[in-house]
Design a protein around this motif. Structure first.
Motif, mmCIF file in Angstrom:
data_model
loop_
_atom_site.group_PDB
_atom_site.id
_atom_site.type_symbol
_atom_site.label_atom_id
_atom_site.label_comp_id
_atom_site.label_asym_id
_atom_site.label_seq_id
_atom_site.Cartn_x
_atom_site.Cartn_y
_atom_site.Cartn_z
ATOM 1 N N MET A 1 -5.835 -11.059 86.622
ATOM 2 C CA MET A 1 -4.687 -10.493 86.935
ATOM 3 C C MET A 1 -3.813 -11.536 87.836
ATOM 4 S SD MET A 1 -3.773 -7.087 88.921
ATOM 5 C CE MET A 1 -4.630 -6.149 87.671
ATOM 6 N N THR A 2 -2.571 -11.691 87.054
ATOM 7 C CA THR A 2 -1.476 -12.491 87.741
ATOM 8 C C THR A 2 -1.185 -12.076 89.133
ATOM 9 O OG1 THR A 2 0.246 -11.580 86.786
ATOM 10 C CG2 THR A 2 -0.840 -13.199 85.197
ATOM 11 N N SER A 3 -0.524 -13.075 89.838
ATOM 12 C CA SER A 3 -0.230 -12.744 91.277
ATOM 13 C C SER A 3 0.983 -11.707 91.244
ATOM 14 C CB SER A 3 0.238 -13.722 92.058
ATOM 15 O OG SER A 3 1.087 -14.714 91.543
ATOM 16 N N GLY A 4 1.628 -11.675 90.180
ATOM 17 C CA GLY A 4 2.809 -10.956 89.745
ATOM 18 C C GLY A 4 2.459 -9.398 89.521
ATOM 19 N N ALA A 5 1.341 -9.458 88.601
ATOM 20 C CA ALA A 5 0.726 -8.036 88.641
ATOM 21 C C ALA A 5 0.189 -7.501 89.735
ATOM 22 C CB ALA A 5 -0.264 -8.019 87.470
ATOM 23 N N LEU A 6 -0.273 -8.454 90.626
ATOM 24 C CA LEU A 6 -0.843 -7.705 91.617
ATOM 25 C C LEU A 6 0.233 -7.293 92.676
ATOM 26 C CD1 LEU A 6 -3.320 -10.888 92.823
ATOM 27 C CD2 LEU A 6 -4.060 -8.363 92.121
ATOM 28 N N VAL A 7 1.284 -7.695 92.759
ATOM 29 C CA VAL A 7 2.355 -6.981 93.378
ATOM 30 C C VAL A 7 2.835 -5.608 93.104
ATOM 31 C CG1 VAL A 7 4.945 -7.172 93.947
ATOM 32 C CG2 VAL A 7 3.449 -9.302 94.022
ATOM 33 N N LEU A 8 3.078 -5.734 91.625
ATOM 34 C CA LEU A 8 3.111 -4.118 91.378
ATOM 35 C C LEU A 8 1.977 -3.237 91.484
ATOM 36 C CD1 LEU A 8 4.687 -5.466 87.724
ATOM 37 C CD2 LEU A 8 5.765 -4.415 89.825
ATOM 38 N N THR A 45 -6.049 -5.634 97.370
ATOM 39 C CA THR A 45 -4.869 -6.033 96.645
ATOM 40 C C THR A 45 -4.078 -7.091 97.536
ATOM 41 O OG1 THR A 45 -4.921 -4.101 95.109
ATOM 42 C CG2 THR A 45 -3.061 -5.668 95.091
ATOM 43 N N VAL A 46 -3.874 -6.514 98.529
ATOM 44 C CA VAL A 46 -2.979 -7.444 99.729
ATOM 45 C C VAL A 46 -3.512 -8.703 99.828
ATOM 46 C CG1 VAL A 46 -1.926 -7.450 101.826
ATOM 47 C CG2 VAL A 46 -1.397 -5.548 100.349
ATOM 48 N N CYS A 47 -4.804 -8.768 100.191
ATOM 49 C CA CYS A 47 -5.655 -9.778 100.572
ATOM 50 C C CYS A 47 -5.638 -10.790 99.340
ATOM 51 C CB CYS A 47 -7.159 -9.506 100.869
ATOM 52 S SG CYS A 47 -7.079 -8.485 102.341
ATOM 53 N N LEU A 48 -5.561 -10.220 98.122
ATOM 54 C CA LEU A 48 -5.571 -11.295 96.834
ATOM 55 C C LEU A 48 -4.155 -12.139 96.632
ATOM 56 C CD1 LEU A 48 -7.323 -9.049 94.147
ATOM 57 C CD2 LEU A 48 -8.323 -11.187 95.258
ATOM 58 N N ILE A 49 -3.116 -11.104 97.147
ATOM 59 C CA ILE A 49 -1.835 -11.808 97.122
ATOM 60 C C ILE A 49 -1.721 -12.885 98.357
ATOM 61 C CG2 ILE A 49 0.796 -11.066 97.481
ATOM 62 C CD1 ILE A 49 0.001 -8.499 96.364
ATOM 63 N N LEU A 50 -2.251 -12.279 99.413
ATOM 64 C CA LEU A 50 -2.359 -13.411 100.564
ATOM 65 C C LEU A 50 -2.804 -14.705 100.009
ATOM 66 C CD1 LEU A 50 -1.843 -14.081 103.638
ATOM 67 C CD2 LEU A 50 -4.155 -13.156 104.053
ATOM 68 N N GLY A 51 -4.037 -14.606 99.503
ATOM 69 C CA GLY A 51 -4.752 -15.742 99.090
ATOM 70 C C GLY A 51 -3.892 -16.595 98.209
ATOM 71 N N ALA A 52 -2.846 -16.141 97.234
ATOM 72 C CA ALA A 52 -1.958 -16.684 96.606
ATOM 73 C C ALA A 52 -0.945 -17.308 97.389
ATOM 74 C CB ALA A 52 -1.504 -15.884 95.300
ATOM 75 N N VAL A 53 -0.416 -16.604 98.369
ATOM 76 C CA VAL A 53 0.707 -17.126 99.201
ATOM 77 C C VAL A 53 0.271 -18.179 100.014
ATOM 78 C CG1 VAL A 53 1.964 -16.686 101.035
ATOM 79 C CG2 VAL A 53 1.858 -14.933 99.321
ATOM 80 N N ILE A 82 3.065 -11.161 105.666
ATOM 81 C CA ILE A 82 2.550 -10.734 107.176
ATOM 82 C C ILE A 82 2.745 -9.058 107.239
ATOM 83 C CG2 ILE A 82 2.947 -10.713 109.697
ATOM 84 C CD1 ILE A 82 3.551 -13.789 109.165
ATOM 85 N N PHE A 83 3.750 -8.533 107.201
ATOM 86 C CA PHE A 83 4.168 -7.091 107.371
ATOM 87 C C PHE A 83 3.186 -6.310 106.281
ATOM 88 C CE2 PHE A 83 7.484 -3.543 106.104
ATOM 89 C CZ PHE A 83 6.997 -2.835 107.256
ATOM 90 N N ALA A 84 2.951 -6.902 105.063
ATOM 91 C CA ALA A 84 2.156 -6.132 104.362
ATOM 92 C C ALA A 84 0.810 -6.037 104.639
ATOM 93 C CB ALA A 84 2.251 -6.829 102.815
ATOM 94 N N CYS A 85 0.329 -7.091 105.061
ATOM 95 C CA CYS A 85 -1.225 -7.320 105.803
ATOM 96 C C CYS A 85 -1.400 -6.192 106.924
ATOM 97 C CB CYS A 85 -1.387 -8.852 106.101
ATOM 98 S SG CYS A 85 -1.565 -9.967 104.897
#
Length: 510
Positions: A1-8, A45-53, A82-85
């Motif tokens: 799954m792409t990082s953009g899809a993780l955001v959605l 999901t947020v942890c996966l996005i954090l990894g990308a960031v 940070i806020f999302a985490c």
């Protein structure tokens, strides 16, 4: 799954939970299981996005054009990450706590409570990941509307009155101040996008910039700057898990996050520093943090005292943003995380005391530490973090605010921080001293004091958040690095650089 899809996906998970929870309204165990699974899935999901960031990406999701030149879009930058985490982590703990509190106190309408909570978390993710002012405004209003039923949850006259104040101040300020500010900004800049370095440099005079900043600062009523603050103490009639949502997980953090994001990505740190247009906000934030602490001293109701403490503590974020120095921006971002874990600990403890001992007034809590030692030790840890003493996470906020005051030349702020710390001590530590060192009153003074803690579902989360207060003192480095990366992005954008960020980051860290 792409990082953009993780955001959605991060947006979709809590919305899906809000749709599924009502289907289990006759089966409380299933209803609460859906809440916990959704909270865990959002956190993952947020942890996966954090990894990308952390790997240098800026995940973005496809935009939806509502009308020409007006889009709903999402882009993850360090501050929003940070806020999302913070929000996704604390949703898990608050959900566990809510089960113990809502069942322990036989609260009504528990299904609607969990539904509104899920919608509020979805709105919080939308705010955290907003790519432009329009998207932020949309989810900001969803957050207000979804939390109104939580404020009025008890259905009493006091709750309904608090709900009216809540809507009047938050909707009123956003419609009369924030929305005009957004429209005005779009007309001046030709865009509403959040851009590193800002979008207003060279497009607004210093005087106009100051006016626009005022519209944003007071229009974002969730930041609770005085005099736009009264909704917050009024909302304390709500159940304690709602108070935790208001003060730590979503609502007020959405306010100060939005102010900071507007300062960094709309006005631009360098532009505000050059014009001096934010200097007035330094004084307003300083006034708020001192006066709110003085008012907190006068409150005997524990939740009311904590509410005014929050008004004061939020101003640390606004103060850091207003000084527009690299260290003060770091302080603003750090305070979002540090205050969240400290204040949610204090509210969890307040709810545990109410659940186990049915006490709400500080004057009635003599000896409560002997009956609830775990709760009151956790309260002490949260209080010391709020005060800003090491080895608790809140110490880093005051350290970086002090550095920011030196960088910006606002040396009086160091004195303000010192006075604020003394006031924090004066309104928090006597609660602990009364609980441990004063004898119980009345019938409780007869015989041997028995340990009577709140249910484990209340006790475990407050112990975890107390631990996080300590953990974040020793593990503040990743938060600092993300915030410094945000500053480097802004400086590189202004300089037109694409590959000089690493050297600047190294200079900042030195």
């Amino acid at each position: 799954m792409t990082s953009g899809a993780l955001v959605l996906l991060a947006l979709a998970i809590p919305f899906a939970a809000a749709l599924l929870i009502p289907l289990a309204h006759r089966r409380p165990n299933l209803r609460e299981a859906i809440t916990l699974v959704a909270a865990g899935a959002l956190f993952a999901t947020v942890c996966l996005i954090l990894g990308a960031v952390l790997a240098g990406e800026r995940p973005a999701a496809g935009t939806l054009e509502v009308v020409p030149n007006l889009e709903i879009g999402f882009l993850v930058e360090p501050l929003g990450m940070i806020f999302a985490c913070v929000a996704s982590t604390l949703w898990i703990l608050n959900s566990i706590y809510s089960i113990g509190y809502m069942r322990g106190n036989n609260e009504p309408r528990q299904t609607s409570f969990y539904v509104c909570f899920a919608v509020a978390l979805a709105a919080t993710m939308g705010i955290a990941f907003a790519a432009n002012l329009f998207t932020l405004f949309l989810f900001y209003e969803i957050l207000t509307l979804s939390t109104y039923p939580l404020v009025t949850h008890k259905g009493t006259e006091a709750a309904m009155r608090a709900g009216r104040i809540y809507l009047l101040l938050l909707i009123g300020t956003s419609m009369t101040l924030l929305l005009p500010a957004i429209i005005w900004t779009g007309a001046l800049a030709g865009t509403l996008d959040f851009v590193p370095g800002g979008i207003l440099a060279g497009k607004a005079s210093p005087a106009l910039t100051g006016v626009l900043l005022g519209l944003f600062a007071f229009g974002i009523g969730k930041a609770a700057l005085m005099p736009i603050h009264y909704w917050l103490p009024a909302a304390m009639v709500a159940p304690t898990p709602v108070s935790a949502l208001l003060h730590a997980v979503a609502v007020v953090k959405a306010g100060v996050f939005s102010v900071t994001k507007v300062v960094v990505y709309v006005f631009g740190i360098d532009f505000l520093a050059e014009t001096g247009a934010s200097q007035w906000l330094v004084f307003v934030a300083s006034f708020t943090l001192v006066v709110a602490s003085v008012v907190a001293l006068s409150k005997d109701n524990l939740k009311a005292r904590l509410a005014y403490s929050t008004v004061s503590q939020l101003s640390y974020v606004v103060l850091g943003a207003a000084m527009v120095a690299p260290a003060s921006i770091v302080a603003a971002g750090m305070q979002i995380a540090m205050h969240a874990v400290g204040k949610i600990t204090l509210f969890f403890c307040a709810g545990a005391i109410y659940t186990a001992a049915h006490k709400t007034e500080i004057s009635d809590m003599a000896g409560i530490g002997r009956a609830m030692p775990v709760t009151m030790i956790a309260f002490l840890i949260g209080a010391v973090s709020i005060i800003g003493l090491p080895p608790l996470g809140g110490a880093w906020t005051k350290w970086y605010l002090s550095l920011g005051a030196v960088e910006s030349g606002d040396l009086f702020v160091i004195g303000v921080l010192f006075v604020s710390s003394l006031l924090n001590i004066a309104y928090l530590l006597p609660i602990v001293a009364r609980g441990f060192f004063m004898p119980p009153r009345g019938s409780e003074a007869d015989g041997e004091t028995r340990i009577k803690e709140a249910p484990l579902a209340c006790l475990i989360p407050l112990c975890i958040t107390a631990f996080l207060c300590i953990f974040l003192f020793f593990q503040a480095g990743p938060i600092q690095a993300l915030l410094e990366e945000m500053i480097v992005d802004s400086q590189a954008a202004l300089a037109g650089e694409t590959d000089g960020g690493a050297a600047e980051l190294q200079e900042l860290q030195q």
